[in-house]
Write a protein that holds these residues in place. Structure first.
Motif, short mmCIF file in Angstrom:
data_model
loop_
_atom_site.label_atom_id
_atom_site.label_comp_id
_atom_site.label_asym_id
_atom_site.label_seq_id
_atom_site.Cartn_x
_atom_site.Cartn_y
_atom_site.Cartn_z
N ALA A 289 -6.70 3.29 7.73
CA ALA A 289 -7.91 2.52 7.42
C ALA A 289 -8.33 2.78 5.98
CB ALA A 289 -9.03 2.90 8.38
N ALA A 290 -9.18 1.91 5.47
CA ALA A 290 -9.70 2.10 4.12
C ALA A 290 -10.38 3.45 4.00
CB ALA A 290 -10.69 0.98 3.79
N GLU A 291 -10.22 4.11 2.85
CA GLU A 291 -10.82 5.41 2.57
C GLU A 291 -10.28 6.52 3.45
OE1 GLU A 291 -12.88 5.81 0.00
OE2 GLU A 291 -12.88 3.68 -0.44
N SER A 292 -9.10 6.33 4.08
CA SER A 292 -8.55 7.36 4.95
C SER A 292 -7.70 8.37 4.20
CB SER A 292 -7.72 6.74 6.08
OG SER A 292 -6.61 6.02 5.54
N GLY A 293 -7.44 8.11 2.91
CA GLY A 293 -6.74 9.10 2.10
C GLY A 293 -5.28 8.81 1.82
N LYS A 294 -4.86 7.54 1.98
CA LYS A 294 -3.45 7.20 1.75
C LYS A 294 -3.05 7.46 0.29
CE LYS A 294 -3.99 2.91 3.02
NZ LYS A 294 -5.43 2.98 3.29
N SER A 295 -3.81 6.94 -0.63
CA SER A 295 -3.49 7.12 -2.04
C SER A 295 -3.64 8.58 -2.46
CB SER A 295 -4.40 6.25 -2.91
OG SER A 295 -4.17 4.88 -2.67
N LEU B 157 7.64 7.59 -1.04
CA LEU B 157 6.41 7.38 -0.27
C LEU B 157 5.77 6.09 -0.73
CD1 LEU B 157 6.92 10.46 0.11
CD2 LEU B 157 4.46 10.72 0.29
N GLU B 158 5.33 5.28 0.19
CA GLU B 158 4.78 3.99 -0.15
C GLU B 158 3.50 3.76 0.64
OE1 GLU B 158 6.01 -0.74 0.33
OE2 GLU B 158 7.56 0.80 0.21
N THR B 159 2.51 3.21 -0.03
CA THR B 159 1.29 2.81 0.65
C THR B 159 0.79 1.53 0.02
OG1 THR B 159 -0.95 3.47 1.30
CG2 THR B 159 -0.23 4.12 -0.88
N ILE B 160 -0.05 0.82 0.72
CA ILE B 160 -0.64 -0.40 0.19
C ILE B 160 -2.14 -0.32 0.39
CG2 ILE B 160 1.35 -1.92 0.47
CD1 ILE B 160 0.27 -2.78 3.14
N GLY B 161 -2.88 -0.96 -0.50
CA GLY B 161 -4.33 -0.91 -0.40
C GLY B 161 -4.96 -2.23 -0.72
N ARG B 162 -6.09 -2.48 -0.13
CA ARG B 162 -6.81 -3.73 -0.39
C ARG B 162 -8.30 -3.52 -0.19
NH1 ARG B 162 -5.19 -9.59 2.25
NH2 ARG B 162 -6.01 -10.87 0.58
N GLY B 163 -8.83 -2.61 -1.01
CA GLY B 163 -10.27 -2.36 -0.89
C GLY B 163 -10.63 -1.86 0.48
N LYS B 164 -11.67 -2.44 1.06
CA LYS B 164 -12.14 -1.99 2.36
C LYS B 164 -11.51 -2.77 3.50
CE LYS B 164 -16.69 -0.95 0.38
NZ LYS B 164 -18.12 -1.21 0.44
N THR B 165 -10.63 -3.73 3.20
CA THR B 165 -10.03 -4.53 4.26
C THR B 165 -8.80 -3.84 4.80
OG1 THR B 165 -8.68 -5.75 2.69
CG2 THR B 165 -10.86 -6.63 3.17
N GLN B 166 -8.24 -4.42 5.84
CA GLN B 166 -7.06 -3.85 6.45
C GLN B 166 -5.84 -4.08 5.57
OE1 GLN B 166 -7.06 -5.81 10.26
NE2 GLN B 166 -7.99 -4.04 11.23
N ASP B 167 -4.77 -3.34 5.85
CA ASP B 167 -3.52 -3.52 5.14
C ASP B 167 -2.63 -4.41 5.99
OD1 ASP B 167 -4.37 -1.85 3.20
OD2 ASP B 167 -3.40 -0.07 3.99
#
Length: 226
Positions: free
Chosen positions: A43-49, A213-223
């Motif tokens: 989820a957004a702000e969960s620490g992926k980046s 390692l790969e992650t995607i982000g889109r602000g507060k919305t879902q990936d």
């Protein structure tokens, strides 16, 4: 206007092009065979980046000074966005500013529009607005109730270190992992490093090879990509 005929392509040319494509595909296959991919979702702000940044610091020699310098703008944006999130939370929680100047300082920060325009530096006026708001009793009441409302998880960290960040010549250090990169569109992010097997203490990285390692982000919305 008449139609011109295209130049005929010989069988030899087609075969040559086909061999070139096959050769490139084989090179790509061999390269990918030695690469282990790990996709981070959450989820957004969960620490992926944050995980990506920490892995780079721990296992990939960290960030060069040039890379850190380019990240100053991200830290500056986080300072302003973090304070705006506190101002939003103040209204949601029904708190009030204790200073008459705070509403004007809030308006000033919002007019910077950092999510769209970015921020190359924290000037004297921005520093004054941030420090004044941070010392406002209403904002500090929100800080005590921050578990009740959404706030940037990095807001407290950057505001507590604002004087150091404001000083000339500031270069981010390990706090880069606290920063939230603002993305207006879906942006894949990668961190590639080479595993050396047994030297990794985490069992997941016991296999030698190149880890991606790969992650995607889109602000507060879902990936949604995966």
């Amino acid at each position: 206007m008449g139609l011109s005929e295209s130049s005929p392509v010989s069988v030899a040319d087609l075969n040559k092009r086909n061999r070139e494509i096959d050769s490139q595909l084989e090179k790509d296959r061999k390269q990918l065979d030695g690469q282990i991919k790990l996709l981070l979702l959450g989820a957004a702000e969960s620490g992926k980046s944050t995980i990506l940044k920490q892995m780079k610091v721990i296992h990939d020699k960290g960030y060069s000074k040039d890379e850190l310098v380019t990240m100053r703008s991200i830290v500056y944006i986080n300072c302003v966005s973090g304070m705006i999130s506190y101002c939003d939370a103040l209204k949601i929680l029904g708190e009030n500013y204790s200073k008459d100047t705070s509403p004007n300082h809030e308006e000033y920060l919002r007019n910077l529009n950092v999510d769209k325009d970015g921020l190359d530096e924290i000037g004297p006026a921005t520093f004054k607005a941030l420090m004044s708001l941070w010392s406002d009793k209403g904002i500090q009441n929100v800080r005590e109730k921050k578990t009740m409302v959404y706030l940037f998880d990095s807001a407290d960290y950057f505001m507590d270190n604002l004087e150091r960040i404001y000083l000339g010549g500031y270069v981010p250090s390990t706090q880069v992992s606290h920063s939230k990169e603002h993305k207006s569109a879906l942006i894949p992010k990668y961190s590639t490093f080479r595993s050396v097997g047994p030297s990794f203490t985490f069992p997941l990285f016991s296999s030698p090879g190149t880890w991606k390692l790969e992650t995607i982000g889109r602000g507060k919305t879902q990936d949604p990509t995966y």
